[in-house]
Structures are given as structure tokens and as C-alpha cells.
Write a protein that holds these residues in place. Structure first.
Motif, short mmCIF file in Angstrom:
data_model
loop_
_atom_site.label_atom_id
_atom_site.label_comp_id
_atom_site.label_asym_id
_atom_site.label_seq_id
_atom_site.Cartn_x
_atom_site.Cartn_y
_atom_site.Cartn_z
N ALA A 40 64.71 35.51 66.56
CA ALA A 40 65.02 34.60 65.45
C ALA A 40 63.78 33.93 64.88
O ALA A 40 63.71 33.69 63.68
N ILE A 41 62.79 33.63 65.71
CA ILE A 41 61.61 32.93 65.21
C ILE A 41 60.49 33.88 64.78
O ILE A 41 59.45 33.44 64.32
N PRO A 47 57.21 43.95 61.85
CA PRO A 47 58.15 45.06 61.89
C PRO A 47 58.84 45.15 63.26
O PRO A 47 58.27 44.76 64.27
N MET A 48 60.05 45.65 63.27
CA MET A 48 60.83 45.89 64.50
C MET A 48 60.77 44.70 65.47
O MET A 48 60.25 44.81 66.58
N PRO A 49 61.28 43.54 65.05
CA PRO A 49 61.14 42.35 65.88
C PRO A 49 61.72 42.48 67.29
O PRO A 49 61.16 41.92 68.23
N GLU A 50 62.81 43.21 67.45
CA GLU A 50 63.38 43.37 68.80
C GLU A 50 62.39 44.09 69.72
O GLU A 50 62.20 43.69 70.88
N ASN A 91 55.23 30.55 66.08
CA ASN A 91 55.48 29.13 66.35
C ASN A 91 55.46 28.33 65.04
O ASN A 91 56.28 27.43 64.84
N PHE A 92 54.50 28.64 64.16
CA PHE A 92 54.46 27.98 62.85
C PHE A 92 55.70 28.33 62.04
O PHE A 92 56.31 27.46 61.41
N SER A 97 60.12 26.76 59.11
CA SER A 97 61.40 27.25 58.59
C SER A 97 62.59 26.54 59.22
O SER A 97 63.73 26.83 58.86
N ASP A 98 62.32 25.65 60.17
CA ASP A 98 63.37 24.89 60.86
C ASP A 98 64.48 25.82 61.36
O ASP A 98 65.67 25.61 61.10
N ILE A 99 64.09 26.85 62.09
CA ILE A 99 65.03 27.83 62.62
C ILE A 99 65.72 27.25 63.85
O ILE A 99 65.06 26.88 64.82
N PRO A 100 67.06 27.14 63.81
CA PRO A 100 67.76 26.60 64.99
C PRO A 100 67.81 27.63 66.11
O PRO A 100 67.88 28.84 65.87
N LEU A 101 67.75 27.16 67.32
CA LEU A 101 67.92 28.00 68.50
C LEU A 101 69.21 27.58 69.18
O LEU A 101 69.37 26.41 69.54
N SER A 102 70.14 28.52 69.32
CA SER A 102 71.47 28.23 69.86
C SER A 102 72.13 27.09 69.09
O SER A 102 72.78 26.23 69.67
N GLY A 103 71.91 27.08 67.78
CA GLY A 103 72.52 26.08 66.91
C GLY A 103 71.82 24.73 66.89
O GLY A 103 72.26 23.82 66.21
N VAL A 104 70.71 24.61 67.62
CA VAL A 104 70.00 23.33 67.72
C VAL A 104 68.73 23.38 66.88
O VAL A 104 67.89 24.27 67.06
N HIS A 105 68.61 22.43 65.96
CA HIS A 105 67.38 22.27 65.18
C HIS A 105 66.43 21.39 65.99
O HIS A 105 66.79 20.26 66.33
N LEU A 106 65.28 21.91 66.29
CA LEU A 106 64.31 21.16 67.07
C LEU A 106 63.45 20.31 66.15
O LEU A 106 63.07 20.74 65.07
#
Length: 140
Positions: A40-41, A47-50, A91-92, A97-106
Motif C-alpha cells: 500500500a505504501i 513496478p510489480m509492488p508485490e 516512507n515519504f 499521501s496519508d495512506i492508512p494502514l489497516s484503516g488507520v491514518h498515522l
């Protein structure tokens, strides 16, 4: 007294190395066991993030093991330092982008120190592995 001259592989360096190796081993396993948050981050331009997340997890585990093996120690430290530099954009991206992890905005209470401490992690890998002695080297 300098750490590099009197204790080239002294107690503090060994402790720093073990703690860093444990942290990277834990993170590597997390990348492999629960890749969703790392994917997600990952910036869109990667390319191919997974696959990248899986490879970074393996790199963290290999680096952690390398830190504990004297013939590989310096190379592992340099590799982990380079790794920490290369994942800094994620990390930046996560912070800006304020990407939430498990629905949590850090908050920036999390992101600020994380971003600011990345150079320390880079130095830590280099110093703990013996690749550098700075700032403990004796000046001639």
C-alpha cells in the motif's frame, strides 16, 4: 578513548549489530507474512509492488543474517544502508499521501520521526557492521 582503536568490535557495536539484525529480521518476516501494508505504501512508479515487497523482505532477512557472519558483516551493513536509502521514498510517499494502514491514518507524530531517523538507520547499519568508525575514530 575511541571505540574504533580500543574496541574495534566492542560491546556497544555488538549490541547495536544484534539489535539492528533483530529489527531487520523482524521487518523482513513482516514483509513476507503480511505484505499488504508495504504494498500500500509503495509509490506508483515502482513496478510489480508485490514482488518488490517480497524481494525487500528477503533482502532484510539476508542482511540481518549477514550482520551476524563476520566474513559478510561489512557487505551486509553497506547493503542494509543502501536498502534503507532506497526505501526512504516509500516512507515519504506513505507520509505525504496519508495512506492508512489497516484503516488507520498515522499522524506526523509517527511520520516525522520515521523520516528524520532514516539517516540514523543508514549510519547505524554502517557503524554496527564496522564499515565505518565515524564519529568514534581517533583523529590523526
Amino acid at each position: 578513548m575511541t571505540l574504533s582503536r580500543t574496541m574495534p568490535d566492542g560491546r556497544w557495536r555488538r549490541i547495536a549489530r544484534v539489535v539492528l539484525a533483530a529489527a531487520y529480521a523482524f521487518a523482513g518476516v513482516a514483509h513476507l507474512a503480511r505484505p499488504g501494508g508495504f504494498v500500500a505504501i509503495t509509490p506508483e512508479w515502482v513496478p510489480m509492488p508485490e514482488l518488490v515487497v517480497a524481494l525487500t523482505g528477503m533482502a532484510e532477512i539476508a542482511g540481518a543474517a549477514g550482520l551476524m557472519l563476520p566474513p559478510l558483516r561489512k557487505a551486509a551493513g553497506m547493503g542494509l544502508a543502501l536498502y534503507a536509502l532506497c526505501v526512504w521514498p516509500a516512507n515519504f510517499h506513505h507520509a505525504l499521501s496519508d495512506i492508512p494502514l489497516s484503516g488507520v491514518h498515522l499522524s506526523w507524530w509517527y511520520h516525522g520521526p520515521r523520516l528524520a531517523l532514516q539517516p540514523v538507520i543508514i549510519w547505524w547499519a554502517l557503524w554496527a557492521s564496522g564499515a565505518i568508525d565515524w564519529p568514534f575514530a581517533r583523529r590523526s
